[in-house]
Design an enzyme around this catalytic site. Structure first.
Site, PDB file in Angstrom:
ATOM      1  N   SER A  69     -33.633  -8.397 -18.166  1.00 43.56           N
ATOM      2  CA  SER A  69     -34.361  -7.973 -17.271  1.00 43.56           C
ATOM      3  C   SER A  69     -35.275  -9.047 -16.941  1.00 43.56           C
ATOM      4  CB  SER A  69     -35.031  -6.785 -17.520  1.00 43.56           C
ATOM      5  OG  SER A  69     -36.520  -6.632 -16.820  1.00 43.56           O
ATOM      6  N   ASP A 131     -30.973 -11.350 -14.981  1.00 41.56           N
ATOM      7  CA  ASP A 131     -31.565 -11.284 -13.600  1.00 41.56           C
ATOM      8  C   ASP A 131     -31.592 -12.725 -12.907  1.00 41.56           C
ATOM      9  OD1 ASP A 131     -33.399 -10.912 -11.520  1.00 41.56           O
ATOM     10  OD2 ASP A 131     -34.719  -9.489 -12.671  1.00 41.56           O
ATOM     11  N   CYS A 168     -41.477  -7.540  -8.101  1.00 40.13           N
ATOM     12  CA  CYS A 168     -40.618  -6.353  -8.469  1.00 40.13           C
ATOM     13  C   CYS A 168     -40.100  -5.682  -7.381  1.00 40.13           C
ATOM     14  CB  CYS A 168     -41.459  -5.675  -9.454  1.00 40.13           C
ATOM     15  SG  CYS A 168     -41.089  -3.991 -10.019  1.00 40.13           S
ATOM     16  N   SER A 275     -37.437   2.028 -14.784  1.00 38.35           N
ATOM     17  CA  SER A 275     -38.794   2.569 -15.715  1.00 38.35           C
ATOM     18  C   SER A 275     -39.826   2.827 -14.726  1.00 38.35           C
ATOM     19  CB  SER A 275     -39.080   1.269 -16.702  1.00 38.35           C
ATOM     20  OG  SER A 275     -38.013   1.085 -17.385  1.00 38.35           O
TER      21      SER A 275
END
Length: 380
Positions: A69, A131, A168, A275
């Protein structure tokens, strides 16, 4: 977590002493393995990690795949948030070290600890998906970073359609590049993999269209996300498409899958079981199995390792503050409980001290030595 139960064929390697073996899949291209899993399993789940240690723990527990990630990398290596604050070569090197560590871990576990009677454990190396954010620039930046990823031995990567610097998917203020520019980046990633002889390298196209505040198109929201996904699939470059959703609601997740698969019935989708969402407040959180039935074949929790480490370490620190050394003794009792399987309880075994001792002796290394005075019940 979902794992595959295929039978292992074991074979020797020059990196183990005679008589010790590893799964023959060690030499299978991880991208080929990932494609097999995507075709054969209802879904493939990959826990999100940010360093080699977390990846090795996931491998020990038979994770089918691993997700490296970007947000986790930003937290774990820079102590900051996910706003394009690290470079492509930085995360590529993190991924390279992780793949290398998994290959080494397979060897250490295949050795066990002959001196202490710990039998070998034969572990498959899970394919790693990394990623690639927005590609860290234009399509030629993608060319450079994709080459680093492919040569690192990762199984695949995802690229998103945000304007750079990206952020993000669950931070406000996202804007989109044009679909044409995104297609160019996807085609470049695919071309790099093919040029390097790794045709199976998995390319995932991510769109942040659902919650973007700016885009070249007039359409917005889920309709734009579907439009973008179809455009990317039309290009033939990506193997999967991923829509980043702003919350855990079922309806958009189901509608996106339905509309994309009406035109591309065999399309494979990726899903971030994020998350960022408080799933415990959702009265009916969508399950991995349900997602698989909808066509979401690659599932991952981006910050799984980060949150698990944060929780466990915080609990230990709270205990040390209140109970001093007794808190650490309590932790060790849990680690060494006979009814549990915590691979890191012996950091020497987990990191391969026996492997280095045994192979070193086989190779003729000097000054390795032994701990003749070690008392088994008092040392790890």
């Amino acid at each position: 977590m979902a794992t595959t139960g295929r039978a292992k064929t074991l074979t020797e390697t020059a990196l183990l002493p005679p008589g010790f073996t590893v799964p023959a899949s060690r030499w299978t291209d991880p991208a080929t393995r990932l494609r097999e899993l995507l075709d054969d399993e209802p879904y493939v789940f990959a826990p999100g990690i940010y360093d080699p240690h977390g990846a090795q723990i996931a491998m020990y527990h038979r994770a089918a795949a691993i997700y490296f990630s970007g947000y986790s990398f930003a937290i774990g290596h820079l102590g900051t948030t996910d706003m394009d604050l690290y470079s492509g070569p930085e995360i590529a090197d993190g991924a390279r070290r992780t793949v290398s560590a998994l290959r080494k871990f397979q060897l250490t576990m295949a050795t066990g600890d002959p001196e202490k009677g710990v039998a070998p454990t034969h572990l498959e190396i899970p394919p790693v998906v990394v990623d690639m954010d927005g590609g860290y620039g234009n399509l030629f930046n993608v060319q450079r970073v994709a080459e680093l990823y492919v040569n690192a031995g990762v199984a695949g990567a995802h690229i998103e359609d945000q304007v750079l610097p990206k952020r993000c998917g669950h931070i406000a203020g996202k804007a989109l590049i044009s679909a044409d520019e995104m297609v160019g980046k996807l085609r470049m990633a695919r071309a790099v993999a093919e040029d390097l002889g790794r045709d199976d390298f998995v390319v995932i196209a991510r769109t942040d269209a659902v919650s973007a505040v700016d885009a070249p198109e007039k359409t917005r929201g889920l309709d734009l996300a579907v439009e973008r996904a179809l455009r990317y699939l039309d290009s033939g470059a990506p193997d999967l498409v991923w829509c980043e959703f702003p919350n855990s609601d079922r309806e958009p997740t189901e509608r996106f899958a339905d509309q994309v698969r009406r035109r591309f019935p065999d399309a494979k989708l990726a899903f971030n079981w994020s998350s960022s969402f408080k799933w415990f407040n959702d009265p009916s959180p969508i399950s991995f199995a349900e997602l698989g039935e909808l066509g979401y074949k690659f599932l991952f929790i981006t910050l799984a390792a980060q949150h698990a480490m944060g929780y466990a370490f915080s609990k230990l620190l709270q205990g040390l503050s209140e109970e001093q050394e007794s808190a650490y003794i309590a932790l060790q009792r849990k680690e060494w409980a006979a009814d549990d399987d915590i691979p890191t309880k012996s950091h020497h075994l987990f990191t391969g001290v026996p492997y280095h001792q045994v192979l070193g002796q086989t190779m003729g290394a000097s000054r390795l030595g032994t701990f003749d005075g070690e008392v088994a019940e008092k040392a790890v």
